[in-house]
Scaffold this motif. Sequence first.
Motif, PDB file in Angstrom:
ATOM      1  N   ARG A  29       0.817  -1.230   0.000  1.00 54.40           N
ATOM      2  CA  ARG A  29       0.000   0.000   0.000  1.00 54.40           C
ATOM      3  C   ARG A  29       0.847   1.275   0.000  1.00 54.40           C
ATOM      4  O   ARG A  29       0.738   2.119   0.897  1.00 54.40           O
ATOM      5  CB  ARG A  29      -0.942   0.013   1.202  1.00 54.40           C
ATOM      6  CG  ARG A  29      -1.920  -1.141   1.233  1.00 54.40           C
ATOM      7  CD  ARG A  29      -2.878  -0.997   2.397  1.00 54.40           C
ATOM      8  NE  ARG A  29      -3.511  -2.265   2.708  1.00 54.40           N
ATOM      9  CZ  ARG A  29      -4.236  -2.485   3.804  1.00 54.40           C
ATOM     10  NH1 ARG A  29      -4.423  -1.502   4.672  1.00 54.40           N
ATOM     11  NH2 ARG A  29      -4.772  -3.665   4.033  1.00 54.40           N
ATOM     12  N   GLU A  80      -3.410  -7.078   5.467  1.00 57.37           N
ATOM     13  CA  GLU A  80      -4.237  -7.511   4.340  1.00 57.37           C
ATOM     14  C   GLU A  80      -4.257  -9.034   4.211  1.00 57.37           C
ATOM     15  O   GLU A  80      -5.284  -9.617   3.865  1.00 57.37           O
ATOM     16  CB  GLU A  80      -3.724  -6.882   3.045  1.00 57.37           C
ATOM     17  CG  GLU A  80      -4.613  -7.170   1.859  1.00 57.37           C
ATOM     18  CD  GLU A  80      -4.434  -6.200   0.716  1.00 57.37           C
ATOM     19  OE1 GLU A  80      -4.746  -6.572  -0.429  1.00 57.37           O
ATOM     20  OE2 GLU A  80      -3.984  -5.058   0.965  1.00 57.37           O
ATOM     21  N   LYS A  93     -13.450  -3.324   0.692  1.00 50.63           N
ATOM     22  CA  LYS A  93     -12.220  -4.083   0.925  1.00 50.63           C
ATOM     23  C   LYS A  93     -12.235  -5.452   0.251  1.00 50.63           C
ATOM     24  O   LYS A  93     -11.191  -6.103   0.153  1.00 50.63           O
ATOM     25  CB  LYS A  93     -11.986  -4.231   2.429  1.00 50.63           C
ATOM     26  CG  LYS A  93     -11.735  -2.897   3.121  1.00 50.63           C
ATOM     27  CD  LYS A  93     -11.463  -3.054   4.604  1.00 50.63           C
ATOM     28  CE  LYS A  93     -11.214  -1.705   5.263  1.00 50.63           C
ATOM     29  NZ  LYS A  93     -10.945  -1.828   6.711  1.00 50.63           N
ATOM     30  N   ARG A  96      -9.694  -5.880  -2.471  1.00 56.10           N
ATOM     31  CA  ARG A  96      -8.264  -5.894  -2.182  1.00 56.10           C
ATOM     32  C   ARG A  96      -7.573  -7.095  -2.820  1.00 56.10           C
ATOM     33  O   ARG A  96      -8.188  -8.129  -3.082  1.00 56.10           O
ATOM     34  CB  ARG A  96      -8.036  -5.894  -0.668  1.00 56.10           C
ATOM     35  CG  ARG A  96      -8.257  -4.536  -0.026  1.00 56.10           C
ATOM     36  CD  ARG A  96      -7.995  -4.562   1.455  1.00 56.10           C
ATOM     37  NE  ARG A  96      -7.991  -3.220   2.024  1.00 56.10           N
ATOM     38  CZ  ARG A  96      -7.882  -2.954   3.321  1.00 56.10           C
ATOM     39  NH1 ARG A  96      -7.772  -3.965   4.185  1.00 56.10           N
ATOM     40  NH2 ARG A  96      -7.877  -1.710   3.747  1.00 56.10           N
TER      41      ARG A  96
END
Length: 338
Positions: A29, A80, A93, A96
């Motif tokens: 990220r 994550e 999310k 992701r």
Amino acid sequence: MTMEHIAAMATASSARPKGRIGDYLALARFDHMTKHVFIVPGVIIALVLLRPPLDHFIAHLVPGFLSAIFIASANYIINEWLDREFDAYHPLKSKRTAVQAQLNPLLVYGQYALFGGAGLLLAAMIGGLFLPIAFAFLLSGIIYNVRPMRTKERAFVDVLSESINNPIRLTLGWAMIDPATFPPSSLLLAYWMGGAFLMACKRLSEYRDVAAEGNLDMLHRYRSSFRYYTAETLHVSCLLYANLAAFFVAVFLLKYRIEYILAFPFIALLFALYLWLSLRRASIAQRPERLFRSRRLVTAVVALTLTLVLTSVLDIPGLRMLAQPSYVRLSALPGDGQ
């Protein structure tokens, strides 16, 4: 977790494409690097209060910021990866990388070790206070994400344990200037409670949006701590954290630099604006890395920054009377002394 859920996950896993190099890098990220702006006040305040020679800062600036970036990325990677089964329930999310692609666990943990190790190695180059605080930064990610602690699943504790990164970042900035001293406790507590306010607003925004669609069950599956939250308790907690932050800010201002009191109205405005944003539909408060898209918020931040810069270099002796006890004495009233 039911057998049906396990079977569904197995089917979905087999249908997902295998992860590529870009997918593994996405776990870090890098687009969240804007959060490291919280390091900058630690640098500025240390320069103003300590007035040290700048040789430390020049030598520590690049490795210091790189260390923070690498360790934050390590925390994002483990976050994550361990959240992938729960993120599948979240409307945003679920997109992701760890949810959408098949990733090799050995590569993920290897990437975590690489980023974490690089961050600590850079921190060791600075030494002093910076190294243990960098280690605490990495440890905070483990406490927040990894069982048996995994504090993100405990209501209210999740907010406090996530927002502890704020005073950690502030201390990293301070330690770039002077690795031999610690920032004032009032400043650290103000930063911590300010971060808690931001995280509580984020949860309030998520809760309101999902509740409006009647999908609270989905929210509970995504994060078990939401089972114990309501819109009312989250709203009240926002006010509590804001009040505590304001109290500790006031303590810091009175003890260390009274001129900063001129910046307080802008600080209060930032809190009000952020709460207003969190109450809006599909608020950017749910994605703090995108807060720069709010013109009102950016304008308030710029005004606050300019005020802090000016009050850092200007001494205003007349303000010191605000820190001294004084009383307004009325003229003699009829009957006095009789």
